[in-house]
Design an enzyme around this catalytic site. Structure first.
Site, PDB file in Angstrom:
ATOM      1  N   TYR A  28       7.464   4.080   7.399  1.00 34.76           N
ATOM      2  CA  TYR A  28       5.521   4.155   7.174  1.00 34.76           C
ATOM      3  C   TYR A  28       5.355   5.157   6.968  1.00 34.76           C
ATOM      4  CZ  TYR A  28       0.588   3.240   7.314  1.00 34.76           C
ATOM      5  OH  TYR A  28      -0.653   3.113   7.477  1.00 34.76           O
ATOM      6  N   LYS A  50       4.063   7.101   3.961  1.00 32.67           N
ATOM      7  CA  LYS A  50       2.708   7.505   3.596  1.00 32.67           C
ATOM      8  C   LYS A  50       3.458   9.117   2.410  1.00 32.67           C
ATOM      9  CE  LYS A  50      -0.122   4.214   4.043  1.00 32.67           C
ATOM     10  NZ  LYS A  50      -0.547   3.510   2.499  1.00 32.67           N
ATOM     11  N   THR A  86      -9.499  -1.411  11.777  1.00 34.57           N
ATOM     12  CA  THR A  86      -9.886  -2.486  10.880  1.00 34.57           C
ATOM     13  C   THR A  86      -8.685  -3.803  10.898  1.00 34.57           C
ATOM     14  OG1 THR A  86      -8.016  -1.653   9.498  1.00 34.57           O
ATOM     15  CG2 THR A  86      -9.868  -1.290   8.974  1.00 34.57           C
ATOM     16  N   ASP A 137       1.802 -10.831  -6.326  1.00 33.70           N
ATOM     17  CA  ASP A 137       2.198  -9.557  -5.495  1.00 33.70           C
ATOM     18  C   ASP A 137       2.587  -8.550  -5.905  1.00 33.70           C
ATOM     19  OD1 ASP A 137       4.069  -8.203  -4.096  1.00 33.70           O
ATOM     20  OD2 ASP A 137       5.625 -10.140  -4.004  1.00 33.70           O
ATOM     21  N   VAL A 138       1.511  -7.604  -5.739  1.00 31.79           N
ATOM     22  CA  VAL A 138       1.997  -6.031  -6.826  1.00 31.79           C
ATOM     23  C   VAL A 138       2.843  -5.220  -6.724  1.00 31.79           C
ATOM     24  CG1 VAL A 138      -0.744  -6.156  -7.025  1.00 31.79           C
ATOM     25  CG2 VAL A 138       0.007  -4.504  -5.094  1.00 31.79           C
TER      26      VAL A 138
HETATM   27  N1  LIG Z   1      -6.298   0.893   9.467  1.00 35.25           N
HETATM   28  C1  LIG Z   1      -5.963   1.885   9.946  1.00 35.25           C
HETATM   29  O1  LIG Z   1      -5.728   2.051  10.636  1.00 35.25           O
HETATM   30  C2  LIG Z   1      -4.999   2.424   8.569  1.00 35.25           C
HETATM   31  C3  LIG Z   1      -4.758   3.967   8.854  1.00 35.25           C
HETATM   32  C4  LIG Z   1      -4.078   4.439   8.121  1.00 35.25           C
HETATM   33  C5  LIG Z   1      -4.052   3.763   6.570  1.00 35.25           C
HETATM   34  N2  LIG Z   1      -4.183   3.063   6.785  1.00 35.25           N
HETATM   35  C6  LIG Z   1      -3.701   2.319   4.871  1.00 35.25           C
HETATM   36  O2  LIG Z   1      -5.361   1.360   4.507  1.00 35.25           O
HETATM   37  C7  LIG Z   1      -4.415   0.279   3.881  1.00 35.25           C
HETATM   38  C8  LIG Z   1      -5.180  -1.147   3.817  1.00 35.25           C
HETATM   39  O3  LIG Z   1      -6.063  -1.279   4.738  1.00 35.25           O
HETATM   40  P1  LIG Z   1      -7.115  -2.951   4.857  1.00 35.25           P
HETATM   41  O4  LIG Z   1      -7.531  -2.457   6.231  1.00 35.25           O
HETATM   42  O5  LIG Z   1      -7.423  -2.628   3.604  1.00 35.25           O
HETATM   43  O6  LIG Z   1      -5.795  -3.758   5.464  1.00 35.25           O
HETATM   44  P2  LIG Z   1      -5.653  -4.810   5.144  1.00 35.25           P
HETATM   45  O7  LIG Z   1      -4.334  -5.562   5.950  1.00 35.25           O
HETATM   46  O8  LIG Z   1      -6.207  -5.195   6.401  1.00 35.25           O
HETATM   47  O9  LIG Z   1      -5.493  -5.522   3.620  1.00 35.25           O
HETATM   48  C9  LIG Z   1      -3.968  -5.304   2.582  1.00 35.25           C
HETATM   49  C10 LIG Z   1      -3.924  -6.294   1.981  1.00 35.25           C
HETATM   50  O10 LIG Z   1      -3.230  -5.838   0.838  1.00 35.25           O
HETATM   51  C11 LIG Z   1      -2.112  -7.280   0.912  1.00 35.25           C
HETATM   52  N3  LIG Z   1      -1.016  -6.918   0.336  1.00 35.25           N
HETATM   53  C12 LIG Z   1      -0.118  -6.305   1.164  1.00 35.25           C
HETATM   54  N4  LIG Z   1       0.734  -6.694   0.365  1.00 35.25           N
HETATM   55  C13 LIG Z   1       0.371  -6.823  -1.291  1.00 35.25           C
HETATM   56  C14 LIG Z   1       1.329  -7.353  -2.609  1.00 35.25           C
HETATM   57  N5  LIG Z   1       2.965  -6.787  -2.143  1.00 35.25           N
HETATM   58  N6  LIG Z   1       0.773  -7.421  -2.963  1.00 35.25           N
HETATM   59  C15 LIG Z   1      -0.901  -7.812  -3.098  1.00 35.25           C
HETATM   60  N7  LIG Z   1      -1.090  -8.223  -1.975  1.00 35.25           N
HETATM   61  C16 LIG Z   1      -0.442  -6.932  -0.873  1.00 35.25           C
HETATM   62  C17 LIG Z   1      -2.508  -7.977   1.876  1.00 35.25           C
HETATM   63  O11 LIG Z   1      -1.973  -9.559   2.058  1.00 35.25           O
HETATM   64  C18 LIG Z   1      -3.525  -7.673   2.980  1.00 35.25           C
HETATM   65  O12 LIG Z   1      -4.959  -8.526   2.748  1.00 35.25           O
HETATM   66  C19 LIG Z   1      -3.316   0.557   3.676  1.00 35.25           C
HETATM   67  O13 LIG Z   1      -2.566   1.552   2.602  1.00 35.25           O
HETATM   68  C20 LIG Z   1      -2.873   1.172   5.352  1.00 35.25           C
HETATM   69  O14 LIG Z   1      -1.901   1.400   5.446  1.00 35.25           O
HETATM   70  C21 LIG Z   1      -4.751   2.080   7.536  1.00 35.25           C
END
Ligand SMILES: NC(=O)c1ccc[n+]([C@@H]2O[C@H](COP(=O)([O-])OP(=O)(O)OC[C@H]3O[C@@H](n4cnc5c(N)ncnc54)[C@H](O)[C@@H]3O)[C@@H](O)[C@H]2O)c1
Length: 262
Positions: free
Chosen positions: A164, A168, A199, A69-70
């Site tokens: 959020y 951000k 996604t 957990d980061v």
């Molecule tokens: N999909 C969109 O439309 C969109 C838009 C803007 C920004 N983003 C940003 O993109 C990034 C995520 O994209 P993604 O598609 O890879 O998301 P995702 O949710 O598929 O993957 C993120 C992963 O991070 C893990 N995670 C969450 N908290 C954690 C922690 N404390 N320690 C370790 N792991 C942890 C989750 O379990 C998940 O598996 C985020 O920063 C999100 O805010 C996405």
């Protein structure tokens, strides 16, 4: 496979998506590996990260898993140590972990506010803190932040997502601060602004919301995680060796053309 990241070691946080499909972290980890980087896949779920590691290895890439957990400083320190122990160095940190929660200042639950600030900002700070000494030891590095159109540059906000948007927006200040502090040490810090990409993170949005998101985009098309990952490869590689402190929107024109009529 090309060699744009050959010899480099990359850490990608939140690399495995939470559901079916390709997340931003997953696409970035895959492209980093295709470009020759050895990649540490960081996730709370070792199982999902192992699945991704297998996929990368099947393609001929190199990846290892760090489960943790980061949001916890000890986990971040162990993560950075794992990268150096496994691969001998650490060059790239892709701070992908992030979550959202609904609410205005009047309606957001305080618990959600803290969770969102922690998942987007504190994780990024702790991972960067742990990786910087290793980058310095290796002669430089690239730190990449993952922001959103929801908080881009602190100039845009997203309705009903106060935590959020705030978190951000904070990443932009963080990026500039790290870029300024480490510029003379060949460590670069840059920030990607992710647009309306489809996604697993937004899979819960229905077809109507998905269409609405697409229609907001000047290019009138939907982005994918791969669009984000291609930008990350550039910022991670030596092609951007003279680029630091920038914000790179990958959003079909949404942020920079926000006055565009539609
Ligand atoms: N999909 C969109 O439309 C969109 C838009 C803007 C920004 N983003 C940003 O993109 C990034 C995520 O994209 P993604 O598609 O890879 O998301 P995702 O949710 O598929 O993957 C993120 C992963 O991070 C893990 N995670 C969450 N908290 C954690 C922690 N404390 N320690 C370790 N792991 C942890 C989750 O379990 C998940 O598996 C985020 O920063 C999100 O805010 C996405």
């Amino acid at each position: 496979m090309a060699d744009r990241l050959k010899g480099k070691v990359a850490v990608v946080t939140g690399a495995a998506p939470r559901g079916e499909g390709v997340g931003n972290g997953m696409a970035t980890a895959i492209l980093f590996a295709r470009e020759g980087a050895r990649v540490v896949l960081v996730n709370r779920s070792a199982e999902r990260a192992e699945k991704l590691a297998k996929q990368i290895k099947q393609e001929g890439g190199e990846a290892s898993v760090f489960a943790g957990d980061v949001a916890r400083a000890e986990a971040c320190e162990a993560m950075a140590a794992h990268a150096v122990k496994t691969y001998g160095r650490l060059d790239i940190l892709h701070n992908n972990v992030g979550i959202g929660a609904p609410g205005t200042p009047e309606t957001v639950k305080l618990e959600d506010w803290h969770k969102v600030i922690e998942a987007n900002l504190t994780t990024t700070m702790l991972c960067t803190k742990a990786c910087l000494p290793r980058m310095k030891a290796g002669g430089g590095g690239s730190v990449i932040m993952v922001s959103s159109i929801a908080g881009a540059l602190g100039l845009m906000g997203s309705p009903g997502a106060v935590a959020y948007s705030t978190a951000k927006a904070g990443l932009h200040g963080f990026t500039m601060s790290v870029a300024a502090d480490y510029a003379t040490q060949n460590i670069r810090a840059n920030c990607i602004v992710v647009g309306s990409v489809h996604t697993p993170m937004v899979a819960h949005l229905g077809a109507e919301a998905r269409e609405r998101r697409k229609n907001m985009v000047p290019m009138q098309t939907e982005g994918t995680a791969w669009d984000i990952a291609y930008g990350a490869v550039y910022l991670a590689s030596d092609e951007s060796r003279w680029v630091t402190g920038i914000t790179l929107p990958i959003d079909g024109g949404l942020v920079n053309l926000r006055a565009w009529p539609r």
